[in-house]
Design a protein around this motif. Sequence first.
Motif, short mmCIF file in Angstrom:
data_model
loop_
_atom_site.label_atom_id
_atom_site.label_comp_id
_atom_site.label_asym_id
_atom_site.label_seq_id
_atom_site.Cartn_x
_atom_site.Cartn_y
_atom_site.Cartn_z
N ILE A 1 13.10 12.91 -4.10
CA ILE A 1 13.31 12.78 -3.55
C ILE A 1 13.24 11.28 -2.82
CG2 ILE A 1 15.11 12.35 -1.50
CD1 ILE A 1 15.22 16.27 -2.10
N LEU A 2 13.99 10.12 -2.32
CA LEU A 2 13.11 9.02 -1.75
C LEU A 2 14.11 7.92 -0.96
CD1 LEU A 2 13.87 5.97 -4.36
CD2 LEU A 2 12.47 8.10 -5.26
N VAL A 3 13.69 7.94 -0.08
CA VAL A 3 14.47 6.65 0.63
C VAL A 3 13.64 5.31 0.94
CG1 VAL A 3 15.32 6.10 2.75
CG2 VAL A 3 15.27 8.31 1.71
N ALA B 1 9.76 -4.13 1.92
CA ALA B 1 10.24 -3.22 1.22
C ALA B 1 9.45 -2.14 1.69
CB ALA B 1 9.99 -3.14 -0.34
N THR B 2 10.10 -0.75 1.77
CA THR B 2 9.60 0.28 2.52
C THR B 2 9.82 1.39 1.51
OG1 THR B 2 8.75 1.98 4.19
CG2 THR B 2 10.76 0.47 4.55
N GLU B 3 9.44 2.15 1.22
CA GLU B 3 9.56 3.69 0.77
C GLU B 3 9.16 4.58 0.75
OE1 GLU B 3 11.46 3.86 -4.03
OE2 GLU B 3 9.01 4.96 -3.75
N SER C 1 4.84 10.52 0.75
CA SER C 1 3.64 9.00 1.30
C SER C 1 4.61 8.60 1.56
CB SER C 1 3.91 8.92 -1.10
OG SER C 1 4.69 8.93 -1.43
N ILE C 2 4.41 7.23 2.25
CA ILE C 2 4.91 6.27 2.88
C ILE C 2 4.35 5.36 2.24
CG2 ILE C 2 5.18 5.22 4.65
CD1 ILE C 2 5.26 7.65 6.14
N PHE D 1 0.87 -0.88 -0.08
CA PHE D 1 -0.08 -0.61 -0.21
C PHE D 1 0.60 1.44 0.39
CE2 PHE D 1 1.23 -0.98 4.57
CZ PHE D 1 1.25 0.91 4.85
N ILE D 2 0.62 2.53 -0.33
CA ILE D 2 1.07 4.28 -0.66
C ILE D 2 0.30 4.80 0.49
CG2 ILE D 2 1.93 5.81 -1.07
CD1 ILE D 2 2.34 3.69 -3.54
N TYR D 3 0.12 5.31 2.18
CA TYR D 3 -0.26 6.56 2.48
C TYR D 3 0.25 7.85 2.09
CZ TYR D 3 -2.18 9.24 6.47
OH TYR D 3 -2.30 10.01 7.08
#
Length: 450
Positions: free
Chosen positions: A235-237, A222-224, A194-195, A184-186
């Motif tokens: 920008i992302l982690v 996995a998480t982003e 977004s998470i 999912f994406i929040y």
Amino acid sequence: MGTICAALCFRVAHAAGSNATGNLIGSVPRTEDGAGIKLGPRSTFHPGFALMVGGDSNVFWNRKGDHGGVRPAALVMPVAWLGIGNRDVRDGVLQSEVEAQQDRKIDYNIRLTAGYRAFMARAEEIRRLPRFSVDLNAHFVIAPGRRFSFNFTEFFSRFADPRNYDAGVGYNYNRIDHRLSLGFIYRPGGGRFSIGANYLNEVLYFEAPDVYSGDRYIHGAATEVKWRIAPRSAILVNYSFAHTYYFSCNANTDPDCNEDNNAHRVYLGFRGQIAKRWTLDAMAGYGAGLYYDDENGPNFRGFIGGVRAAYFPTLRTQFFAQIDRQFSDSLFGNYFHDIAGRIGGLHTFRWKMYAELGFSVVGRRYAGLPIPGRETRIESYENAPGFVRSDTLFALSARVEQPFGRLFVVGARYDMIVDRTDFIAHYTGGLTDFGGFAKHVAMVLGAVRF
């Protein structure tokens, strides 16, 4: 007889992620879609059928020094596919828009492709090689662009692959490969932040009963975290974890046992548009592959990441260049890591001809090779200092397709893989396997597609 290390491990790993453009060697090929058949206001149905005729310069992935040598053969391959969706898939990713719209509830794309590859030769061991392969790719995004979105991706294939012919008729490397991502994406606030979180599941299973040491099950997560700094840039982690479990691993009874392991990957980077016609993906991070049960073999710890720049001079043209360093669990040894460079491009001409070209160079090192006489049935290696094997891989993929009207297409394809290495393995009974090979596949095709 050739070995799993020289043929199977390279083929599985290379087909999974080292190709320049996705070629005939590691997948079921098809043509580009046509205009399609409209189903409702947004969905489009894309059926098709193609007949491909050509030749394979090295059916069994051998070198001249291997027992039996290099064996070429002509081949015929009918291919059929069905696709339906309301969004395109590019580079394995569903092109779902970030912005929410009230009338969009599901973005999706489903594709089923099946092929029957028949080699034409006098030798029975070539004529009776495995034939049927099938790919299923499914992408779903539920509530796209909303505060909560749910996503599902499935890649499933049953791939027919020949064993070295002197293993006997009926022996093969046919395999089932399943890769699932569910998450999912929040998006709190206006969606700039977004998470995302995903559960990952993979299965690799070989159908031949005597090829069991490569059967493995992977589960992970996995998480982003992403922050959009512009409408098309962020920008992302991200962080991912994967645990690999080998079904038949019992080091006490099987010297060729593969090791269970954990893998961690973390990245920080930028992804998006940097100019009107330019996009950039730049990711840097750290990876760790940990083999707790291997007292003699090494673990991987080090830098991973890559940079990919793409240029779109027109809506019909794209060029890209990429360089990266990655690692992966290996079916021979503990792991391999790649330092790779790739370039390529595609163009659609005004008369609707489609052309694509890609080239890659990969420096690959297999680390933690089984110790001869203790962890494997191999008696000795040559050119493997510290139980490390080094290869240089070259891949070239080219295709051109010319439509005639709405339905008919003719085209040509060429694929090359060359593995340069001086690695040699000596087996019980006096058998010697020379690592490396060169393989060329050339095809012409005629297709009917929508």
